[in-house]
Design a protein around this motif. Structure first.
Motif, PDB file in Angstrom:
ATOM      1  N   ASN A 138       0.848  -1.185   0.000  1.00  0.00           N
ATOM      2  CA  ASN A 138       0.000   0.000   0.000  1.00  0.00           C
ATOM      3  C   ASN A 138       0.891   1.244   0.000  1.00  0.00           C
ATOM      4  OD1 ASN A 138      -1.529   2.289   1.265  1.00  0.00           O
ATOM      5  ND2 ASN A 138      -3.167   0.780   1.243  1.00  0.00           N
ATOM      6  N   GLU A 139       0.662   2.153  -0.949  1.00  0.00           N
ATOM      7  CA  GLU A 139       1.529   3.330  -1.070  1.00  0.00           C
ATOM      8  C   GLU A 139       1.475   4.211   0.171  1.00  0.00           C
ATOM      9  OE1 GLU A 139       0.876   5.622  -4.546  1.00  0.00           O
ATOM     10  OE2 GLU A 139       1.406   4.014  -5.934  1.00  0.00           O
ATOM     11  N   GLU A 140       0.319   4.305   0.787  1.00  0.00           N
ATOM     12  CA  GLU A 140       0.157   5.186   1.943  1.00  0.00           C
ATOM     13  C   GLU A 140       0.612   4.529   3.246  1.00  0.00           C
ATOM     14  OE1 GLU A 140      -0.988   8.464   1.709  1.00  0.00           O
ATOM     15  OE2 GLU A 140      -0.646   8.004  -0.398  1.00  0.00           O
ATOM     16  N   ASP A 141       0.544   3.211   3.306  1.00  0.00           N
ATOM     17  CA  ASP A 141       0.855   2.509   4.551  1.00  0.00           C
ATOM     18  C   ASP A 141       1.524   1.183   4.223  1.00  0.00           C
ATOM     19  OD1 ASP A 141       0.993   1.350   7.034  1.00  0.00           O
ATOM     20  OD2 ASP A 141      -1.093   1.743   7.584  1.00  0.00           O
ATOM     21  N   PRO A 142       2.859   1.078   4.338  1.00  0.00           N
ATOM     22  CA  PRO A 142       3.571  -0.160   3.991  1.00  0.00           C
ATOM     23  C   PRO A 142       3.256  -1.332   4.916  1.00  0.00           C
ATOM     24  CG  PRO A 142       5.061   1.428   4.996  1.00  0.00           C
ATOM     25  CD  PRO A 142       3.777   2.149   4.768  1.00  0.00           C
ATOM     26  N   ARG A 143       2.505  -1.092   5.978  1.00  0.00           N
ATOM     27  CA  ARG A 143       2.099  -2.193   6.852  1.00  0.00           C
ATOM     28  C   ARG A 143       1.000  -3.030   6.210  1.00  0.00           C
ATOM     29  NH1 ARG A 143       0.542   1.138  12.122  1.00  0.00           N
ATOM     30  NH2 ARG A 143      -0.563   2.252  10.451  1.00  0.00           N
ATOM     31  N   LEU A 144       0.441  -2.510   5.110  1.00  0.00           N
ATOM     32  CA  LEU A 144      -0.609  -3.226   4.402  1.00  0.00           C
ATOM     33  C   LEU A 144      -0.124  -3.657   3.020  1.00  0.00           C
ATOM     34  CD1 LEU A 144      -3.721  -0.969   5.129  1.00  0.00           C
ATOM     35  CD2 LEU A 144      -3.130  -3.124   6.249  1.00  0.00           C
ATOM     36  N   TRP A 145      -0.586  -4.812   2.584  1.00  0.00           N
ATOM     37  CA  TRP A 145      -0.401  -5.266   1.210  1.00  0.00           C
ATOM     38  C   TRP A 145      -1.784  -5.466   0.607  1.00  0.00           C
ATOM     39  CZ3 TRP A 145       3.671  -7.825  -1.913  1.00  0.00           C
ATOM     40  CH2 TRP A 145       4.968  -7.441  -1.493  1.00  0.00           C
TER      41      TRP A 145
END
Length: 398
Positions: free
Chosen positions: A87-94
């Motif tokens: 996720n571009e905004e939050d790398p904790r998410l894929w």
């Protein structure tokens, strides 16, 4: 000084390119305005997916790509994973995109998975909501590739209208102070001056956004040409092989580790799995991005054998794909943070005024200026009756 013949040619170009593209450009400006702030609006509407808060000790941990993929696939076991990425905004998410087959389809699902725990957070609202409506209208008007190419043609007409408008109005504008709005004249003349002023102020921006938008409409064709021209030669040993089934593929994490090893400190933008349009039947293709505002938009593809996790090729993107990738953030102004977005929004609003005032000036053009004087050759009407402008600004049209 332009000759009468040159003025007629430029006038004809400006009139018809402006009239044909104006309504479509208004649509693109109106739909593009909320898209500039799509992340912010998404948060307000509750469409943006956020990673849940976890203890600090767990925040840095990451599960394997295989764990995340299994969790996403469990949401739609009848589908196959086509693409995945951070996720571009939050790398904790894929995010994981799934479809009935590896081939592109309108019937797809997108799932967000927590990279720290491997648990599904939520599904994206694919094809739903206000922002999706704005995006589809802006990109292809719900007409797919033909819609994109049609809007690209409208972008080309806009560029011609801009150039011809400058050629025709430059001599006339030298007669007035820059920014002058003649408030003592008729309403139409005041709108003409405002139209000219805003047109000059937004000229470069309109040209840049129009040109980058036109380039973006060619994205599918450019990618297909790159695959045919460059990638096909690299994948010749795999030609006509069937798409690897899930059972035939090795661990996803091993291919990710190989990509990171050869990625020169880059991050994953997205992964295309075997059989998809951005990969081959035998490879996981990783598209890596840089970590600066500019290099984050430039991708490096790495073709990793999905069975052996060995690097097959790392082709350099050709100049036309590099130009495409650079044009995309420039089109929406999303590489300079909130200040850039605000500037883009103000220029977008000014362009809406220019387009609307141009349409108004054409509709309000005096009847005599449209038809020409009796017994004389009819003069081309439109935004560029430059000879009339030089004689009497009251008869000028948008």
């Amino acid at each position: 000084m332009l000759s009468s013949r040159a003025i007629r040619v430029w006038t004809w170009l400006h009139k018809w390119t402006s009239l044909i593209c104006t309504l479509f450009m208004l649509l693109l400006c109106l739909t593009g305005l909320p898209l500039i702030f799509h992340h912010e609006i998404g948060h307000l509407l509750g469409d943006e997916i956020e990673a849940p808060e976890l203890p600090a000790a767990m925040d840095k941990q990451r599960v394997s790509l295989d764990v995340m993929a299994r969790a996403a696939n469990a949401q739609h076991p009848q589908m196959v994973i086509q693409y995945a990425g951070e996720n571009e905004e939050d790398p904790r998410l894929w995010w994981f995109t799934l479809g009935p087959t590896p081939e592109p389809t309108e019937n797809y699902k997108s799932v967000a998975v927590d990279a720290r725990t491997g648990q599904v957070v939520r599904e994206y609202r694919v094809g739903e909501g206000f922002m999706d409506l704005m995006f589809r209208l802006h990109v292809d008007m719900f007409a797919g590739l033909p819609g994109k190419l049609f809007l690209g043609l409208m972008g080309l007409l806009l560029l011609i209208a801009l150039v011809s408008g400058v050629v025709l109005y430059a001599p006339f504008m030298r007669k007035l102070d820059f920014g002058a709005v003649r408030k003592d004249r008729s309403t139409r003349v005041k709108w003409l001056d405002l139209h000219n002023l805003l047109g000059i102020v937004t000229l470069v921006w309109c040209f840049v956004v129009g040109a980058t938008g036109m380039i973006n409409t060619w994205a599918e064709l450019l990618v297909q040409y790159w695959q045919y021209d460059k990638v096909s030669a690299l994948l010749a040993p795999y030609k006509d092989q069937p798409v690897l089934t899930a059972a035939e593929r090795g661990p996803l994490q091993a291919t990710l580790d190989t990509a990171m090893k050869h990625g020169d400190h880059r991050k994953v933008s997205f992964v295309a799995f075997p059989g998809t349009s951005f990969s081959s039947p035998h490879h996981n293709t990783f598209f890596l991005k840089g970590t600066t505002p500019l290099t984050s938009k430039l991708l490096q593809p790495l073709l990793i054998d999905a069975k052996t996790a060995e690097l097959t090729a790392a082709p350099e993107l050709p100049w036309y794909l590099t130009g495409l990738l650079v044009s995309q953030p420039l089109h929406f102004g999303d590489y300079g943070g909130m200040p850039m977005k605000i500037i883009w929004a103000l220029l977008d609003i000014a362009t809406i005024v220019v387009l609307g005032s141009g349409l108004y000036l054409w509709l309000r053009k005096p009847q005599g200026a449209r038809k020409g004087a009796k017994g004389t050759k009819t003069a081309p009407a439109g935004a560029a009756d430059a000879l009339d402008d030089a004689k009497d600004p009251e008869t000028a049209a948008a």
